[in-house]
Design a protein around this motif. Structure first.
Motif: not given
Lengths: 552, 659
Positions: A124-127, A130-131
């Motif tokens: 996941w680069l961002a969820i 949000v990183q």
């Protein structure tokens, strides 16, 4: 002309076996070669872009050649960077080192390791924007830069609508919660212990306390309203406030509005502490300095901070209905803010105030011992404030000091001569008499000194209660003087009594002697004179003893 | 003016041209009229002298240009802006004049001494021109040829224009005057000097003249979305069956999720659950309806191509995804799942992700395509499918985690999944486009038609049709069932580097190395829009789902947002520092994601900029698109981005060890 000199063309020609290349041909060829080279490089850059690389490789050049339908360069690209060597005998002629390899060596060389297989890994680069802090993402250190970029980007487009963020739940770490509990417990239970002192040091130096600031301010506000009767606790709370203010790692500004009422309360509350014996004077004194400190430190951020505080204090000071304890706090608070505040706010009101205060101090009119003590306290505070102020003034105008002080000295001695710690009424009478006769006894000089000494002890906040009769009388003596001179001054402003006149004349003379009769100077002189009138020799202790010794 | 001087000049000229008779006649006549001492018109005299001085031309070029340059730099700030713009065309034409006259040495030194002035905005052009050293290069090089053929149109306010002319006359800069007259078409509108920096950027010297561009951009286009789209159908359906849907969705959503979870491994299981929850919460009727309204605000157009039929099954799953779409906005940012290619050794040229993120394909410089099935990750899997149906024997097949597709004979520059993910298209340097089946893992068709390397290939939003872009300066539209192109779009002055379909399939957009983006009508094959403004080659294009906007990214890291109907640039998006490899709009068009060689994914707020221009067209140009978030990767340039139908963002890139 170009970056390809004609020599290069000649060298290349020789390398392919053309030995007699005419310079004209070389000259014509050089620019064309350059043009073709540039063309190929341009195509190579295109290939590089389409291979989604930012580094140009030999493969790109090969691709470019094939795009141009040029016969590709055969052979394997070298792994190492090419080594250029200087040709002997020529200054700027270079060649690529091309070593002969032994075929046997090449054949027998061990096979290179097989490269690792290409693979795809997912993370996941961002969820939701949000990183997550996982090893696949760059570390937070690297994150700082883009966030700054973003900020500048936001600054740039200030015209755009701003997102309204929903209130976020404030999360305190377990450690901070424990810390907070421990500190509050200390404040409430063992305010005098060494542990508490340690806690104060921690509060004033620890860097991680910022999240706790709203909790502390809330706690202080609550405790102050709840336990006005507990002087020790209030004292402890004020010390906590001071520690928090001194902590350079926290921004207390947003919480100042919450903190100020509690602090002001500790300064001008009607009743602090349950029993008379509890030292609320000391609390007020230290709080006064705290208020002054806050005004100094945050005055430049909140421009209306100091005016608001002084207004509050002035109201307390000028309201005759307020208790004397409140007056005391107000005076102390104002005095702590500096001599100019005193000069502007207290001194103009000094005379009428003293008139009000006087009956409270005299035994006949005020039977209540406690009230009388309070009145004396207030008087002391006023004296101190005015004295500080005048001391500052005098320091500004050293030339002025000599003459008025001298005269004051004289007068004070006169006052001292009439000093009699026995009968108040007689003192009054005697005072009047002393004025009339103005007799001077050098033998009483010591008494003067004694009175000065007693004043100095009196002015210390520690010395409380158990007011020695002598001290009280000294003060009373003073006040009577005030009263007398006050009456006199009603008659004539410039020169009431002979003595006053002389004094003023002297001060005026002082101005003329200095050839500096500017208003400020005269004002200062007059101020001093009037103060001396009001307080008598109590004023004197504010001048350095060295100065005084000159005149004695 | 010395009479004898003029005479000498005229004599010299006649002698040089070999007009012996005229010379004699002149001398004869002179002898006769010398007594009358007729004064020559001073203006003419000046011209004659000037002409005589043309002999030492190269020096004059340099002198006059440097004089003009100094004057321009010292001019008033108000006019400086405009005058500086004139300087660039004058500079390159001076250079080319010198080259054309054969003074290559002087041309070179002239170029070198003034090159720096123009480097900031015209670096690529200068690099191209630098190599031009002989007259025949000028003829050969298309760029230079174009410049020589066309006049540059330039706006200059009246006062600046007069200032310029006055200066040129006063200093007798005849050469400069000549260049300006010959090469620049100065338009002098009345009014104040324009100081708009946007205008300055427009003075990119494209081959076609300004008027031609404007003329092209006058053409009418229908940018609306397709009628009877899935979104529209969904809206209708919602009204019909609300309760039934909720039930079915729960079941299917679960299946989908578990599949994805398996694909992304146990580590990402946590966030996945969260995603699911969000999706479910987003599926309340209200959420979908407002979202559908956004799209429905765009006008409807009829498809000009015959649309392929969509199977019921596919339609159902698409509708399912639409219902479960997470709504994105400036405050609700998407989740990004990143596919990192490791151990690529710089050989990964392109990457593509299927709509559900289940399949990932990489195109490599060793002519191969590799397909990873993320749902079967971790299992023993692998097969070799040869384009030529030759099984490469002796390879340890079982060990691979991917499916190898071999068939191309050159580096693979682009790969693209069909909308449903059952086909893969690949474009290669071997001039061909190949169609692969991701189910059979085999090559189905090889499309030959391009004459040079194919840079990009894109399936249409409905599948079946696709478009390819090539080094041969054309883009070609194909259908899967024909091996010859249906349309050839020609007109770009350099390579067509990237290509993209419009949301309604009636148009395609192409980005080129000539720094322009063009919009073509698929039906007629003609260019309907030309977008001028990029400073470098255009590497990526994305179309907004409502069909109104287009975003294009260039090699300098600038993204430009264009309004298709007006052909104007709404706003440049600056923030990236290197090539923009990929761009993607979120499904409802509220966000734009960009992936760059500077190892970041950036999210931009589209609504902030695109809503306002509708109300106030003029203020919009000053407005900048808002950067919402920059997501740095760990030294992984971002090669591909794709929003799933549920608005999950997939990104792919090759991990490169920092040198």
């Amino acid at each position: 002309m170009g970056f390809l000199p004609n020599d290069t063309i000649e060298v290349i020609a020789q390398s392919i076996g053309i030995n007699n290349l005419s310079p004209d041909v070389a000259q014509a060829l050089a620019p064309d070669v350059e043009y073709r080279l540039r063309e190929i490089m341009q195509e190579a850059v295109k290939c590089q872009r389409h291979s989604k690389r930012t580094i140009l490789t030999t493969e790109d050049v090969d691709s470019a050649l094939s795009l141009r339908n040029v016969e590709p360069i055969y052979g394997f690209a070298s792994e190492d960077p090419l080594k250029f060597k200087k040709a002997l005998g020529h200054a700027d002629l270079f060649y690529i080192e091309d070593k002969d390899l032994e075929f046997k060596d090449v054949v027998e060389a061990p096979l290179p390791k097989t490269p690792l297989e290409t693979a795809v890994v997912v993370h996941w680069l961002a969820i939701e924007g949000v990183q997550p802090a996982i090893p696949e993402n760059p570390t937070s250190g690297a994150l700082v830069v883009p966030s700054e970029n973003k900020k500048t980007e936001h600054d740039k487009d200030h015209g755009l609508p701003i997102d309204v963020k929903l209130p976020v739940k404030h999360v305190l770490s377990r450690e901070l919660q424990l810390y907070f509990e421990k500190i509050t417990e200390l404040i409430v239970t063992q305010a005098g212990s060494t542990l508490f002192k340690e806690a104060l040091v921690s509060l004033s130096t620890d860097s991680g306390l910022h999240p706790l600031v709203p909790y502390f301010t809330q706690f202080i506000a609550d405790e102050v309203t709840r336990s006005l009767g507990d002087c020790t606790l209030l004292f402890a709370l004020m010390r906590v406030v001071r520690s928090l203010l001194h902590n350079s790692h926290i921004h207390i500004e947003p919480h100042l509005h919450q903190l100020m009422p509690s602090v002001i309360t500790c300064l001008v509350a009607k009743r602090l502490g349950t029993r008379f014996t509890q030292n609320h004077w000391e609390l007020r004194d230290s709080t006064a300095y705290l208020v002054a400190f806050i005004c100094r430190r945050f005055g430049h951020v909140y421009h209306n901070l100091q005016p608001r505080v002084t207004r509050t204090l002035l109201h307390a000071f000028l309201d005759p209905k307020k208790a004397l304890t409140q007056h005391y706090g107000a005076i102390q608070g104002l005095a702590a803010m500096g001599p100019s505040v005193v000069r502007l706010l207290i001194l103009p009101n000094l005379e009428p105030y003293l008139k009000l205060l006087e009956p409270e101090m005299v035994l006949e009119s005020q039977k209540n011992e406690i009230k009388r003590h309070e009145a004396w306290r207030v008087y002391g505070a006023l004296l101190q404030a005015a004295g500080r102020c005048i001391f500052e003034r005098v320091k500004l105008f050293p030339g002025l000091l000599s003459l008025p002080v001298h005269s004051t000295l004289e007068s004070s001695i006169k006052v001292a001569t009439t000093f009699d710690p026995g009968n108040l009424s007689s003192t009054l009478r005697k005072r009047k008499a002393s004025e009339v006769f103005s007799s001077q006894h050098s033998s009483k000089k010591t008494a003067t000194d004694g009175s000065v000494a007693s004043f100095s002890t009196e002015s210390l906040p520690d010395s409380i209660g158990a007011t020695s009769e002598g001290q009280a009388v000294v003060k009373l003596g003073e006040s009577t003087l005030v009263k007398v001179t006050g009456q006199n001054s009603d008659e004539n402003v410039t020169g009431n009594s002979r003595r006053e006149k002389g004094l003023l004349n002297k001060s005026e003379r002082a101005g003329s002697v200095l050839a500096q009769a500017w208003k400020e100077d005269a004002d200062a002189g007059q101020l001093l004179a009037s103060l001396v009138d009001l307080f008598g020799e109590g004023m004197l202790m504010f001048f350095a003893s060295s100065d005084m010794s000159l005149f004695l | 003016m010395e009479e004898s001087e003029i005479e000498n000049a005229v004599m010299a000229y006649l002698k040089r041209k070999g007009f012996r008779q005229t010379e004699l006649a002149l001398q004869e006549e002179q002898r006769k009229t010398s007594s009358s001492a007729a004064k020559t018109d001073p203006e003419i005299a000046k011209q004659i002298i000037a002409y005589a001085e043309l002999d030492n031309g190269p020096v004059r070029y340099r002198e006059e240009y440097s004089r003009l340059r100094t004057w321009t730099y010292n001019s008033l700030d108000v006019h400086k802006h405009e005058l500086l713009r004139v300087l660039y065309p004058v500079f390159i034409h001076c250079f080319m004049d010198l080259v054309a006259k054969g003074h290559s040495q002087e041309a070179r030194s002239f170029f070198q001494s003034f090159r720096e002035d123009h480097e900031p905005s015209h670096l690529r052009d200068l690099q191209k021109l630098e190599g031009v050293l002989s007259p025949h290069h000028l003829e050969e090089m298309e760029f230079a040829h174009c410049l020589r053929q066309n006049k540059v149109t330039m706006k200059l306010c009246k006062y600046s224009y007069e200032l310029l002319l006055q200066h040129l006359h006063k200093t007798e800069s005849m050469v400069m005057l000549g260049v300006i007259n010959e090469r620049i078409n100065l338009q002098v509108p009345p009014g104040q000097p324009c100081s708009n920096s946007e205008e300055v950027e427009v003075v990119a010297l494209t081959g076609s003249s300004q008027e031609a561009v404007e003329q092209i951009n006058q053409k009418e286009i229908h940018w609306g979305v397709l009628e009877d789209s899935l979104e529209e159908r969904l809206e209708k359906e919602i009204l019909a069956a609300e309760a039934e849907k909720a039930e079915a969705e729960d079941k299917e959503g679960h299946g989908e999720e578990s599949k994805k979870k398996a694909g992304e491994g146990g580590k990402s299981g946590g966030p996945n659950k969260k995603m699911k929850k969000d999706k479910l919460t987003g599926t309340t009727g209200k959420g979908v309806r407002t979202e559908a309204n956004v799209v429905s605000s765009a006008p409807r157009v009829k498809a000009e191509l015959t649309m392929p039929t969509i199977s019921m099954e596919v339609e159902r799953s698409a509708l399912e995804d639409l219902r479960n779409r997470a709504r994105l906005s400036s405050s609700a940012l998407p989740s990004v799942s990143f596919y990192t290619f490791v151990n690529t050794h710089y050989s990964l040229n392109c990457a593509s992700i299927s709509h559900d993120g289940g399949l990932v394909v990489g195109g490599f410089s060793d002519s191969s395509l590799k397909v990873w099935n993320m749902s079967k990750m971790g299992e023993q899997h692998g097969e070799v499918a040869d384009g030529q149906n030759e099984h490469s024997a002796g390879l340890d097949v079982g060990k691979r985690s991917y499916t190898l597709l071999q068939g191309h004979a050159g580096p693979v520059y682009a790969a693209n999944f069909s909308p449903e993910g059952e086909y893969i298209l690949s474009a290669s340097a071997d001039n061909t486009v190949r169609l692969w089946s991701s189910k059979l893992n085999a090559n189905l068709v090889c499309y030959k038609g391009h004459n040079y390397a194919v840079w990009d290939v894109q399936f249409s939003p409905v599948g079946h049709y696709f478009v390819s872009a090539s080094h041969d300066r054309t883009a070609r539209v194909w259908s899967m069932d024909r091996i010859h192109p249906l349309r050839i779009m020609a007109g770009h002055l350099s390579d067509v580097d990237c290509v993209q379909w419009h949301a309604n399939c009636n148009y395609i957009a192409t980005g080129s190395s000539d720094k322009t983006v063009r919009l073509w009508d698929v039906q007629t094959g003609e260019c309907v829009r030309m977008f001028v403004g990029h400073h470098g080659m255009v590497l990526s294009i994305a179309m907004s789902p409502d069909g109104r906007y287009m975003a294009s990214g260039d090699e300098n890291g600038t993204i430009r947002m264009w309004d298709l109907s007006s052909g104007r640039c709404i706003t440049p998006l600056t923030g990236h520092t290197s090539c923009i490899w990929t761009l993607a709009f979120s499904c409802e068009g509220s966000l734009l994601a960009s992936g760059s060689a500077d190892c970041t994914v950036k999210l931009w707020d589209v609504n902030a900029s695109s809503r306002t221009p509708r109300m106030e067209e003029k203020a919009a140009s000053a407005q900048r698109l808002r950067l919402l978030k920059a997501l740095p990767t760990k030294s992984t340039p971002v090669h591909a981005l794709r929003f799933s139908r549920r608005n999950l963002l997939f990104a792919a890139g090759a991990f490169t060890k920092s040198p």
